[in-house]
Design a protein around this motif. Structure first.
Motif, PDB file in Angstrom:
ATOM      1  N   ALA A  48       0.833  -1.205   0.000  1.00 62.97           N
ATOM      2  CA  ALA A  48       0.000   0.000   0.000  1.00 62.97           C
ATOM      3  C   ALA A  48       0.868   1.256   0.000  1.00 62.97           C
ATOM      4  O   ALA A  48       0.560   2.241  -0.684  1.00 62.97           O
ATOM      5  N   ALA A  49       1.964   1.217   0.760  1.00 62.96           N
ATOM      6  CA  ALA A  49       2.887   2.363   0.780  1.00 62.96           C
ATOM      7  C   ALA A  49       3.564   2.532  -0.577  1.00 62.96           C
ATOM      8  O   ALA A  49       3.741   3.664  -1.059  1.00 62.96           O
ATOM      9  N   LEU A  50       3.928   1.429  -1.204  1.00 60.32           N
ATOM     10  CA  LEU A  50       4.573   1.494  -2.521  1.00 60.32           C
ATOM     11  C   LEU A  50       3.630   2.065  -3.575  1.00 60.32           C
ATOM     12  O   LEU A  50       4.077   2.728  -4.517  1.00 60.32           O
ATOM     13  N   ALA A  51       2.345   1.792  -3.416  1.00 60.97           N
ATOM     14  CA  ALA A  51       1.368   2.319  -4.379  1.00 60.97           C
ATOM     15  C   ALA A  51       1.294   3.843  -4.316  1.00 60.97           C
ATOM     16  O   ALA A  51       0.841   4.481  -5.276  1.00 60.97           O
ATOM     17  N   GLY A  52       1.738   4.412  -3.212  1.00 58.43           N
ATOM     18  CA  GLY A  52       1.703   5.857  -3.069  1.00 58.43           C
ATOM     19  C   GLY A  52       2.929   6.575  -3.590  1.00 58.43           C
ATOM     20  O   GLY A  52       2.978   7.811  -3.604  1.00 58.43           O
TER      21      GLY A  52
END
Length: 319
Positions: free
Chosen positions: A201-205
């Motif tokens: 989820a952090a990487l998607a940001g």
């Protein structure tokens, strides 16, 4: 005198304004607060109300007398704990196992998330995600039973391979030199996949424009990983590390209880299993309440200390 009256009026007006703004905010976002209500009630009932029972640590608790009428004994059980060699053995096992989990288990979901993030084939990526997430949904009773069967000296898959190559079967779960490593590896196998959700989820940001600019500048995948991807999720990593350190004295009860045995108590008996054996089986509730309070206080000190360090050397903290 007049100045004091004016100041009092100003303070009263300020409090009134604050309360007015508070209630206006509740009315404006009433549906959001309604969604929060079950969680708040759960925390009050199962996290805060049970704190009343902490006074048992300072009493000679007796079922017949109840909490209020049981006699006060002060620091008796804390003195007993700190003078007991068994307590220090259990404390050492807890810290060592959690340090192993921190060193080897904490990076595992980060590495998995980074690897999954590199996959371009979405079908393959989702298949891998499903496979590595699945163990999380198994209870330790089931997963631990599978591990016990795998490591069985007679029919276990691992020992079958050892015997195939001419070796003697190894009693993994009854030998102290193997047990802690087994705990760490099985914990990684079960929980690392689930932990990747947060980092994915952090990487998607992370902004894709940064990768495009790096490609134009001639950066390869490794350079993008070091200079874009990791810095993009550093804040999340720090927060998760702070939370992880806060649980340094809390090793999962189910995993160890399912897999350990008296032969490996010297390296596997931790605070949670000790509390169960002494508190539940031996009915020494005052002693184990004192131990639980000690565990909670140390956990708070650790999380506060790590948070202070993170705040000092970075822009990320829990508060």
């Amino acid at each position: 005198m007049q100045y004091a009256q004016v100041e009092k009026k100003v303070n009263n007006k300020t409090v009134t304004n604050i309360m007015s703004c508070f209630f206006k905010a509740i009315l404006k976002y009433k549906f959001l607060y309604a969604l929060m209500l079950p969680g708040i009630v759960w925390y009050i009932m199962y996290r805060y109300l049970p704190m009343f029972g902490l006074i048992i640590a300072f009493k000679e608790y007796n079922f017949a007398l109840g909490i209020w009428d049981s006699p006060w004994v002060g620091m008796k059980y804390f003195n007993y704990l700190f003078s007991s060699s068994e307590f220090y053995t259990v404390l050492q096992n807890t810290v060592v196992i959690n340090m192993y989990n921190l060193i080897f288990g904490f990076p595992a979901p980060i590495i998995l998330a980074l690897l999954l993030n590199e996959f371009k084939n979405m079908f393959f990526k989702r298949t891998i995600q499903t496979v590595i997430y699945f163990p999380h949904f198994l209870s330790w009773v089931v997963f631990g039973g599978i591990i016990i069967q795998f490591l069985s000296p007679n029919e276990g898959f691992v020992n079958q391979i050892i015997k195939y190559f001419g070796g003697d079967p190894i009693f993994f779960l009854t030998q102290s030199q193997y047990f802690r490593s087994i705990l760490v590896v099985t914990n990684i196998l079960k929980e690392a996949g689930w932990g990747t959700i947060i980092y994915l989820a952090a990487l998607a940001g992370v902004e894709q424009e940064q990768y495009e600019a790096a490609t134009v500048d001639g950066a390869n995948r490794w350079q993008k990983l070091i200079h874009i991807t990791l810095p993009g999720i550093t804040n999340v990593i720090i927060i998760m590390l702070i939370l992880k350190v806060g649980y340094l004295l809390d090793v999962g009860f189910e995993q160890i209880f399912i897999m350990y045995n008296p032969a490996v108590y010297d390296v596997s008996d931790v605070l949670s299993t000790y509390i169960y054996r002494v508190g539940i089986q031996d009915l020494r509730f005052s002693l184990t309440t004192a131990l639980g309070l000690f565990q909670a206080v140390i956990g708070f000190i650790l999380i506060y200390g790590v948070n202070s360090i993170a705040k000092k050397y970075s822009d990320v903290s829990m508060w």
